[in-house]
Structure formats: C-alpha cells, structure tokens
Design a protein around this motif. Structure first.
Motif, short mmCIF file in Angstrom:
data_model
loop_
_atom_site.label_atom_id
_atom_site.label_comp_id
_atom_site.label_asym_id
_atom_site.label_seq_id
_atom_site.Cartn_x
_atom_site.Cartn_y
_atom_site.Cartn_z
N GLU A 191 43.92 17.79 52.35
CA GLU A 191 45.18 18.32 51.83
C GLU A 191 46.32 17.67 52.59
O GLU A 191 46.35 17.69 53.82
CB GLU A 191 45.24 19.83 52.02
N THR B 62 41.45 19.34 56.32
CA THR B 62 40.21 19.01 55.61
C THR B 62 39.42 20.29 55.35
O THR B 62 39.50 21.26 56.12
CB THR B 62 39.33 18.02 56.40
N ILE C 298 45.46 17.89 47.00
CA ILE C 298 44.10 17.79 47.53
C ILE C 298 43.47 16.53 46.97
O ILE C 298 43.49 16.31 45.74
CB ILE C 298 43.25 19.01 47.11
N CYS D 274 39.83 13.83 47.66
CA CYS D 274 38.51 13.80 48.26
C CYS D 274 38.41 12.57 49.16
O CYS D 274 39.00 11.53 48.86
CB CYS D 274 37.43 13.74 47.19
N LEU E 53 37.23 25.31 44.66
CA LEU E 53 38.18 25.37 45.79
C LEU E 53 38.86 26.73 45.82
O LEU E 53 38.99 27.34 46.87
CB LEU E 53 39.22 24.25 45.68
N LEU F 228 36.32 20.73 40.81
CA LEU F 228 36.63 21.19 42.16
C LEU F 228 37.63 22.36 42.14
O LEU F 228 37.55 23.25 42.98
CB LEU F 228 37.21 20.05 43.01
N SER G 216 43.24 14.95 40.20
CA SER G 216 42.09 14.65 39.34
C SER G 216 42.54 13.90 38.10
O SER G 216 43.73 13.92 37.76
CB SER G 216 41.37 15.95 38.94
N THR H 26 37.38 17.50 51.35
CA THR H 26 38.71 17.33 50.78
C THR H 26 39.75 17.14 51.88
O THR H 26 39.53 17.53 53.02
CB THR H 26 39.11 18.56 49.92
N CYS I 129 39.66 13.93 42.77
CA CYS I 129 38.63 14.95 42.80
C CYS I 129 38.07 15.16 41.39
O CYS I 129 38.79 14.99 40.40
CB CYS I 129 39.23 16.27 43.27
N ILE J 239 45.33 19.94 42.78
CA ILE J 239 44.10 19.18 42.95
C ILE J 239 44.26 17.87 42.19
O ILE J 239 44.44 17.86 40.97
CB ILE J 239 42.87 19.97 42.45
#
Length: 179
Positions: A66, A16, A175, A177, A103, A99, A133, A64, A95, A131
C-alpha cells in the motif's frame, strides 16, 4: 517538478500485507462479506455479480504493497495509466480483481475515514484504499475496480468508475502486488 529518488518506492514508507485468496465460490464469498457486515455500493455489487469476475479455485497468498500516488513520484497527481506504468517500472504488479473482497475481509481494523461534507465529487474519498487491477470492461458506465474504506464504523467494499483521463491526487492510496 523534480522528485528526490530516495522518496519514491521502495525508498519511502509503505505498508505490506499478506492476503489469502481463492478456493471459494462467488456465492460463498458474498455470504462471508454479509456475515462480516461489509457494506457495498451498487458498483461493488455489479463487479461481484459480473460473469467475468472470477475466483481462483485454489487458495493462494499475495503480498500487497500500500502506497500513495506521491510515493510513486507523482507529487501533482497522475492518471490511472501513468500510475500503473510507474508501478510496473518499480516491479509492482496489478492485483487480481478478486483481491478486493478478500482484502476487505482480512483488513477489518482499517482506520476511520473522514465522514464530513468536504468530500469532493469525482475524487477518491478520504481514508479509502484503491486496489490496482485491470478493468473488466472498457464501458465507461461499468465500474473499473474496488476500493475499501471505513466510515462511521462501517466497513465498505465499493466499486468505482474513473476513465483513463481521471487524475488521482498525490495522497490517494493504492494497493499493488509484489512480484
């Protein structure tokens, strides 16, 4: 293949991070990336420059998580829609696209990824973290999001393209959220 429930998030190792995002203009953010010597590929630049890429006017923090595709229970890999659906079932969320650059700026000690020639075409590079998204565009030629990596000491913020049929490997890192 049956997966033991205790090996699936949250009952597996995961990382995290708390990342502060927002309160800058797009040009200020790009300048910070340049000042930190962050390299970008063409897809990353396309994402940042797109009119639909927005940055929150107010600063806020995100926690976040991972983890790998395998940590979501996909030992044989999975497509992006399968990964995102499973993450949602596990109370993880996608996310915001913004981000990615934040990040990258906050995670400057990312371990080195493999720089050899064994990189497989159309696969996430070794040591990279994608990430999760929403895509800005359904256009197959437009990048779907960001990933970060470190190669030969150089930190990268890169964009990537992958359609809804692309199968991510079980050891690919994502990653998400936390809600």
């Amino acid at each position: 293949m049956h997966v033991e429930k205790e090996k699936i998030y949250p009952n597996c190792p995961f990382i995290t991070r708390i990342v502060e995002i927002g309160s800058q203009t797009k040009s200020q953010l790009i300048q910070k990336l340049q000042q930190a010597s962050i390299s970008m590929n063409e897809y990353g630049e396309m994402l940042l420059k797109d009119e639909h890429f927005t940055i929150s006017k107010t600063k806020y923090s995100l926690q976040t998580v991972e983890l790998t595709v395998g940590d979501l229970g996909f030992l044989e890999g999975a497509t992006t829609p399968q990964i995102y659906k499973k993450a949602k079932e596990l109370n993880l969320q996608l996310c915001p696209l913004e981000l990615g650059p934040y990040l990258r700026l906050s995670y400057l000690d990312q371990p080195e990824g493999f720089a050899g020639n064994s990189v497989k075409q159309h696969q996430a590079p070794s040591g990279s973290i994608t990430i999760a998204s929403e895509a800005l565009s359904e256009d197959e030629d437009f990048p779907k999001g960001f990933y970060i990596r470190r190669i030969n000491g150089v930190l990268w913020l890169r964009g990537y393209r992958a359609d809804h049929l692309h199968v991510w490997n079980n050891d690919n890192h994502f990653i998400f959220c936390q809600k």
